[in-house]
Design a protein around this motif. Structure first.
Motif, PDB file in Angstrom:
ATOM      1  N   MET A   1       0.838  -1.164   0.000  1.00  0.00           N
ATOM      2  CA  MET A   1       0.000   0.000   0.000  1.00  0.00           C
ATOM      3  C   MET A   1       0.893   1.241   0.000  1.00  0.00           C
ATOM      4  SD  MET A   1      -3.002   1.091   2.659  1.00  0.00           S
ATOM      5  CE  MET A   1      -4.081  -0.266   2.321  1.00  0.00           C
ATOM      6  N   LYS A   2       0.525   2.237  -0.800  1.00  0.00           N
ATOM      7  CA  LYS A   2       1.326   3.448  -0.887  1.00  0.00           C
ATOM      8  C   LYS A   2       1.043   4.377   0.287  1.00  0.00           C
ATOM      9  CE  LYS A   2       1.839   3.809  -5.864  1.00  0.00           C
ATOM     10  NZ  LYS A   2       1.617   4.674  -7.027  1.00  0.00           N
ATOM     11  N   LYS A   3       2.090   5.067   0.696  1.00  0.00           N
ATOM     12  CA  LYS A   3       1.949   6.060   1.755  1.00  0.00           C
ATOM     13  C   LYS A   3       1.529   7.389   1.116  1.00  0.00           C
ATOM     14  CE  LYS A   3       4.393   8.151   5.574  1.00  0.00           C
ATOM     15  NZ  LYS A   3       5.652   8.289   6.274  1.00  0.00           N
ATOM     16  N   ILE A   4       0.580   8.082   1.727  1.00  0.00           N
ATOM     17  CA  ILE A   4       0.091   9.340   1.189  1.00  0.00           C
ATOM     18  C   ILE A   4       1.033  10.466   1.611  1.00  0.00           C
ATOM     19  CG2 ILE A   4      -1.800  10.995   1.230  1.00  0.00           C
ATOM     20  CD1 ILE A   4      -3.696   8.647   1.709  1.00  0.00           C
ATOM     21  N   ASP A   5       1.445  11.276   0.656  1.00  0.00           N
ATOM     22  CA  ASP A   5       2.310  12.426   0.907  1.00  0.00           C
ATOM     23  C   ASP A   5       1.423  13.633   1.225  1.00  0.00           C
ATOM     24  OD1 ASP A   5       4.221  14.360   1.049  1.00  0.00           O
ATOM     25  OD2 ASP A   5       4.973  14.090  -0.994  1.00  0.00           O
ATOM     26  N   TRP A   6       1.101  13.798   2.516  1.00  0.00           N
ATOM     27  CA  TRP A   6       0.158  14.836   2.929  1.00  0.00           C
ATOM     28  C   TRP A   6       0.689  16.235   2.682  1.00  0.00           C
ATOM     29  CZ3 TRP A   6      -4.708  13.938   3.304  1.00  0.00           C
ATOM     30  CH2 TRP A   6      -5.141  12.664   3.629  1.00  0.00           C
ATOM     31  N   MET A   7       1.989  16.440   2.813  1.00  0.00           N
ATOM     32  CA  MET A   7       2.539  17.776   2.561  1.00  0.00           C
ATOM     33  C   MET A   7       2.305  18.190   1.118  1.00  0.00           C
ATOM     34  SD  MET A   7       5.953  18.426   4.636  1.00  0.00           S
ATOM     35  CE  MET A   7       6.262  17.640   6.184  1.00  0.00           C
ATOM     36  N   ARG A   8       2.517  17.252   0.223  1.00  0.00           N
ATOM     37  CA  ARG A   8       2.296  17.555  -1.194  1.00  0.00           C
ATOM     38  C   ARG A   8       0.820  17.805  -1.468  1.00  0.00           C
ATOM     39  NH1 ARG A   8       3.963  13.889  -6.393  1.00  0.00           N
ATOM     40  NH2 ARG A   8       3.325  15.422  -7.929  1.00  0.00           N
ATOM     41  N   VAL A  54       3.564  28.155   4.855  1.00  0.00           N
ATOM     42  CA  VAL A  54       4.105  27.580   6.095  1.00  0.00           C
ATOM     43  C   VAL A  54       4.752  26.221   5.823  1.00  0.00           C
ATOM     44  CG1 VAL A  54       3.456  26.641   8.356  1.00  0.00           C
ATOM     45  CG2 VAL A  54       2.577  28.858   7.635  1.00  0.00           C
ATOM     46  N   ILE A  55       4.063  25.367   5.073  1.00  0.00           N
ATOM     47  CA  ILE A  55       4.624  24.049   4.762  1.00  0.00           C
ATOM     48  C   ILE A  55       5.877  24.186   3.908  1.00  0.00           C
ATOM     49  CG2 ILE A  55       4.223  21.888   3.515  1.00  0.00           C
ATOM     50  CD1 ILE A  55       1.319  22.026   4.505  1.00  0.00           C
ATOM     51  N   GLY A  56       5.836  25.072   2.919  1.00  0.00           N
ATOM     52  CA  GLY A  56       7.006  25.282   2.054  1.00  0.00           C
ATOM     53  C   GLY A  56       8.216  25.769   2.829  1.00  0.00           C
ATOM     54  N   GLU A  57       8.005  26.715   3.731  1.00  0.00           N
ATOM     55  CA  GLU A  57       9.105  27.219   4.552  1.00  0.00           C
ATOM     56  C   GLU A  57       9.638  26.138   5.487  1.00  0.00           C
ATOM     57  OE1 GLU A  57      10.850  30.239   4.623  1.00  0.00           O
ATOM     58  OE2 GLU A  57       9.843  30.379   2.691  1.00  0.00           O
ATOM     59  N   GLY A  58       8.736  25.332   6.027  1.00  0.00           N
ATOM     60  CA  GLY A  58       9.168  24.229   6.885  1.00  0.00           C
ATOM     61  C   GLY A  58      10.015  23.227   6.136  1.00  0.00           C
ATOM     62  N   MET A  59       9.617  22.916   4.913  1.00  0.00           N
ATOM     63  CA  MET A  59      10.391  21.979   4.101  1.00  0.00           C
ATOM     64  C   MET A  59      11.759  22.558   3.746  1.00  0.00           C
ATOM     65  SD  MET A  59       7.282  20.562   1.707  1.00  0.00           S
ATOM     66  CE  MET A  59       8.287  19.535   0.665  1.00  0.00           C
ATOM     67  N   THR A  60      11.803  23.856   3.447  1.00  0.00           N
ATOM     68  CA  THR A  60      13.074  24.523   3.142  1.00  0.00           C
ATOM     69  C   THR A  60      14.002  24.503   4.346  1.00  0.00           C
ATOM     70  OG1 THR A  60      11.988  25.953   1.540  1.00  0.00           O
ATOM     71  CG2 THR A  60      14.113  26.687   2.377  1.00  0.00           C
ATOM     72  N   ASP A  61      13.451  24.817   5.511  1.00  0.00           N
ATOM     73  CA  ASP A  61      14.256  24.799   6.734  1.00  0.00           C
ATOM     74  C   ASP A  61      14.768  23.396   7.048  1.00  0.00           C
ATOM     75  OD1 ASP A  61      13.763  27.496   6.978  1.00  0.00           O
ATOM     76  OD2 ASP A  61      12.233  27.274   8.538  1.00  0.00           O
ATOM     77  N   ALA A  62      13.914  22.390   6.867  1.00  0.00           N
ATOM     78  CA  ALA A  62      14.327  21.005   7.122  1.00  0.00           C
ATOM     79  C   ALA A  62      15.453  20.588   6.176  1.00  0.00           C
ATOM     80  CB  ALA A  62      13.144  20.059   6.995  1.00  0.00           C
TER      81      ALA A  62
END
Length: 74
Positions: A1-8, A54-62
């Motif tokens: 089963m595939k994992k859902i990419d919630w951030m995307r 917010v999600i985009g900035e979090g991903m950039t920081d990570a």
């Protein structure tokens, strides 16, 4: 089963346009005015913009933290 990419999913403009469209049509179908529907749709899209930012900035920081850790290790 595939994992859902919630951030995307949550940063997808298609998702938010679909949600705004559905809510707008429901408001009109339930007797709301077109002006009310437009205001609600604008609020949904404004919220989607904030969520995406917010999600985009979090991903950039990570990514920056991971790159810094990899640089320190190697």
């Amino acid at each position: 089963m595939k994992k859902i990419d919630w951030m995307r999913k949550l940063t997808s403009r298609k998702l938010w346009l679909s949600v705004a469209s559905f809510v707008t049509l429901m408001v009109v179908a339930c007797g709301g005015t077109e002006n009310e529907a437009a205001q609600i749709s604008a609020l949904i899209m404004a919220g989607a913009t904030v969520i995406g930012y917010v999600i985009g900035e979090g991903m950039t920081d990570a990514a920056a933290i991971e790159a810094e850790q990899a640089e320190q290790e190697g």
